[in-house]
Scaffold this active site. Sequence first.
Site, PDB file in Angstrom:
ATOM      1  N   HIS A 166       0.841  -1.208   0.000  1.00  0.00           N
ATOM      2  CA  HIS A 166       0.000   0.000   0.000  1.00  0.00           C
ATOM      3  C   HIS A 166       0.874   1.257   0.000  1.00  0.00           C
ATOM      4  O   HIS A 166       0.617   2.208  -0.731  1.00  0.00           O
ATOM      5  CB  HIS A 166      -0.880   0.048   1.258  1.00  0.00           C
ATOM      6  CG  HIS A 166      -1.925  -1.011   1.348  1.00  0.00           C
ATOM      7  ND1 HIS A 166      -2.127  -1.771   2.476  1.00  0.00           N
ATOM      8  CD2 HIS A 166      -2.861  -1.434   0.451  1.00  0.00           C
ATOM      9  CE1 HIS A 166      -3.127  -2.614   2.282  1.00  0.00           C
ATOM     10  NE2 HIS A 166      -3.581  -2.439   1.069  1.00  0.00           N
ATOM     11  N   LYS A 181     -15.815  -6.955   5.965  1.00  0.00           N
ATOM     12  CA  LYS A 181     -14.848  -7.734   6.749  1.00  0.00           C
ATOM     13  C   LYS A 181     -14.892  -7.204   8.189  1.00  0.00           C
ATOM     14  O   LYS A 181     -15.111  -6.026   8.395  1.00  0.00           O
ATOM     15  CB  LYS A 181     -13.435  -7.509   6.206  1.00  0.00           C
ATOM     16  CG  LYS A 181     -13.289  -7.729   4.712  1.00  0.00           C
ATOM     17  CD  LYS A 181     -11.936  -7.212   4.211  1.00  0.00           C
ATOM     18  CE  LYS A 181     -11.800  -7.333   2.711  1.00  0.00           C
ATOM     19  NZ  LYS A 181     -10.559  -6.758   2.187  1.00  0.00           N
ATOM     20  N   ARG A 240      -2.288  -5.915  -8.320  1.00  0.00           N
ATOM     21  CA  ARG A 240      -1.158  -6.782  -7.979  1.00  0.00           C
ATOM     22  C   ARG A 240      -0.939  -7.862  -9.022  1.00  0.00           C
ATOM     23  O   ARG A 240       0.174  -8.208  -9.349  1.00  0.00           O
ATOM     24  CB  ARG A 240      -1.386  -7.430  -6.605  1.00  0.00           C
ATOM     25  CG  ARG A 240      -1.313  -6.451  -5.464  1.00  0.00           C
ATOM     26  CD  ARG A 240      -1.873  -7.046  -4.200  1.00  0.00           C
ATOM     27  NE  ARG A 240      -3.280  -7.390  -4.378  1.00  0.00           N
ATOM     28  CZ  ARG A 240      -3.998  -8.055  -3.501  1.00  0.00           C
ATOM     29  NH1 ARG A 240      -3.439  -8.484  -2.392  1.00  0.00           N
ATOM     30  NH2 ARG A 240      -5.263  -8.310  -3.727  1.00  0.00           N
ATOM     31  N   SER A 294      -3.155  -7.771   3.278  1.00  0.00           N
ATOM     32  CA  SER A 294      -3.295  -7.552   4.722  1.00  0.00           C
ATOM     33  C   SER A 294      -3.604  -8.876   5.426  1.00  0.00           C
ATOM     34  O   SER A 294      -3.154  -9.104   6.549  1.00  0.00           O
ATOM     35  CB  SER A 294      -4.398  -6.535   4.995  1.00  0.00           C
ATOM     36  OG  SER A 294      -4.062  -5.302   4.405  1.00  0.00           O
TER      37      SER A 294
HETATM   38  N1  COA Z   1      -0.208  -4.054  -1.693  1.00  0.00           N
HETATM   39  C1  COA Z   1      -0.561  -4.961  -0.790  1.00  0.00           C
HETATM   40  N2  COA Z   1      -1.808  -5.391  -0.621  1.00  0.00           N
HETATM   41  C2  COA Z   1      -2.749  -4.862  -1.404  1.00  0.00           C
HETATM   42  C3  COA Z   1      -2.455  -3.896  -2.365  1.00  0.00           C
HETATM   43  C4  COA Z   1      -1.118  -3.494  -2.499  1.00  0.00           C
HETATM   44  N3  COA Z   1      -0.750  -2.578  -3.383  1.00  0.00           N
HETATM   45  N4  COA Z   1      -3.589  -3.569  -2.992  1.00  0.00           N
HETATM   46  C5  COA Z   1      -4.551  -4.311  -2.436  1.00  0.00           C
HETATM   47  N5  COA Z   1      -4.044  -5.092  -1.476  1.00  0.00           N
HETATM   48  C6  COA Z   1      -4.756  -6.074  -0.681  1.00  0.00           C
HETATM   49  C7  COA Z   1      -5.221  -5.547   0.619  1.00  0.00           C
HETATM   50  O1  COA Z   1      -4.247  -5.742   1.608  1.00  0.00           O
HETATM   51  C8  COA Z   1      -6.461  -6.373   0.847  1.00  0.00           C
HETATM   52  O2  COA Z   1      -6.102  -7.585   1.426  1.00  0.00           O
HETATM   53  P1  COA Z   1      -7.108  -8.420   2.342  1.00  0.00           P
HETATM   54  O3  COA Z   1      -8.262  -8.790   1.472  1.00  0.00           O
HETATM   55  O4  COA Z   1      -6.258  -9.539   2.748  1.00  0.00           O
HETATM   56  O5  COA Z   1      -7.500  -7.503   3.469  1.00  0.00           O
HETATM   57  C9  COA Z   1      -6.999  -6.646  -0.544  1.00  0.00           C
HETATM   58  O6  COA Z   1      -5.910  -6.452  -1.391  1.00  0.00           O
HETATM   59  C10 COA Z   1      -8.061  -5.691  -1.023  1.00  0.00           C
HETATM   60  O7  COA Z   1      -8.057  -4.605  -0.201  1.00  0.00           O
HETATM   61  P2  COA Z   1      -8.204  -3.080  -0.504  1.00  0.00           P
HETATM   62  O8  COA Z   1      -7.363  -2.611  -1.628  1.00  0.00           O
HETATM   63  O9  COA Z   1      -8.000  -2.383   0.779  1.00  0.00           O
HETATM   64  O10 COA Z   1      -9.616  -3.003  -1.027  1.00  0.00           O
HETATM   65  P3  COA Z   1     -10.910  -3.427  -0.305  1.00  0.00           P
HETATM   66  O11 COA Z   1     -11.472  -4.504  -1.158  1.00  0.00           O
HETATM   67  O12 COA Z   1     -10.733  -3.714   1.118  1.00  0.00           O
HETATM   68  O13 COA Z   1     -11.720  -2.083  -0.420  1.00  0.00           O
HETATM   69  C11 COA Z   1     -12.802  -0.267  -1.630  1.00  0.00           C
HETATM   70  C12 COA Z   1     -11.992  -1.554  -1.669  1.00  0.00           C
HETATM   71  C13 COA Z   1     -12.654   0.479  -0.323  1.00  0.00           C
HETATM   72  C14 COA Z   1     -12.232   0.593  -2.717  1.00  0.00           C
HETATM   73  C15 COA Z   1     -14.250  -0.631  -1.936  1.00  0.00           C
HETATM   74  O14 COA Z   1     -14.694  -1.651  -1.087  1.00  0.00           O
HETATM   75  C16 COA Z   1     -15.189   0.554  -1.812  1.00  0.00           C
HETATM   76  O15 COA Z   1     -15.127   1.489  -2.564  1.00  0.00           O
HETATM   77  N6  COA Z   1     -16.094   0.509  -0.817  1.00  0.00           N
HETATM   78  C17 COA Z   1     -17.038   1.587  -0.571  1.00  0.00           C
HETATM   79  C18 COA Z   1     -18.442   1.181  -0.972  1.00  0.00           C
HETATM   80  C19 COA Z   1     -18.644   1.381  -2.436  1.00  0.00           C
HETATM   81  O16 COA Z   1     -18.541   2.466  -2.977  1.00  0.00           O
HETATM   82  N7  COA Z   1     -19.033   0.287  -3.112  1.00  0.00           N
HETATM   83  C20 COA Z   1     -19.281   0.293  -4.498  1.00  0.00           C
HETATM   84  C21 COA Z   1     -18.068  -0.035  -5.284  1.00  0.00           C
HETATM   85  S1  COA Z   1     -18.517  -1.099  -6.604  1.00  0.00           S
END
Ligand code: COA
Length: 170
Positions: free
Chosen positions: A17, A41, A90, A128
């Site tokens: 991140h 989650k 990724r 994560s």
């Molecule tokens: N390096 C390391 N890990 C990464 C990464 C990177 N560059 N990019 C993503 N990840 C991992 C995260 O650690 C996470 O791991 P986990 O599943 O083990 O916790 C996973 O990839 C995805 O996490 P993240 O990038 O934080 O995205 P998310 O899926 O948790 O959240 C949002 C994505 C916040 C953008 C999305 O849920 C959102 O917009 N929510 C708001 C509601 C909304 O508008 N919904 C409609 C959208 S269609």
Amino acid sequence: MKKAIYPGSFDPVTLGHLDIIRRSSKLVDHLIVGVLNNSGKSPLFSVDERVNMLKEVTSDLDNVEILSFSGLLVDFARKHEVQTIIRGLRAVTDFEYELAMSQTNRVAAPEVDTIFLNTSLKYAYLSSSIVKEMAMYGGDISKFVPKLIVDKVYDKYNTAGEISTLKGED
Ligand code: COA
């Protein structure tokens, strides 16, 4: 002024991140890191803890602001007058989900575009969840998360100090 949002759960923030945050901060004048507060989650860290950890690890980046949000990402973007969302990719496995999300966001808010940055190869495997699983069993997470975060993760599992104990075991 070019502004962008890099949203995520950041539970906890990883070096992957941080790599995306650092690179994005060079592309825009102002980068908002949006910490999701309504994730399905059940997070290990509270939203305030996640925000504070991100503030600590980005304290050297003057144009980066850490904010939490709940509800829709596009509403958060509109509220802060941001028209660019940044997401890290990724591997090809991320693509389908990310594409659907970006297309949904674009239908909901045509003025908001999503830009994808490829995650540095050395963090392509990282998530994560992997960090949490390693920490739960006292594994070494120092290659996965910023130094300032390492003990905070161990503290959640009371596994700090177990690494040396584990060395030499099967
Ligand atoms: N390096 C390391 N890990 C990464 C990464 C990177 N560059 N990019 C993503 N990840 C991992 C995260 O650690 C996470 O791991 P986990 O599943 O083990 O916790 C996973 O990839 C995805 O996490 P993240 O990038 O934080 O995205 P998310 O899926 O948790 O959240 C949002 C994505 C916040 C953008 C999305 O849920 C959102 O917009 N929510 C708001 C509601 C909304 O508008 N919904 C409609 C959208 S269609």
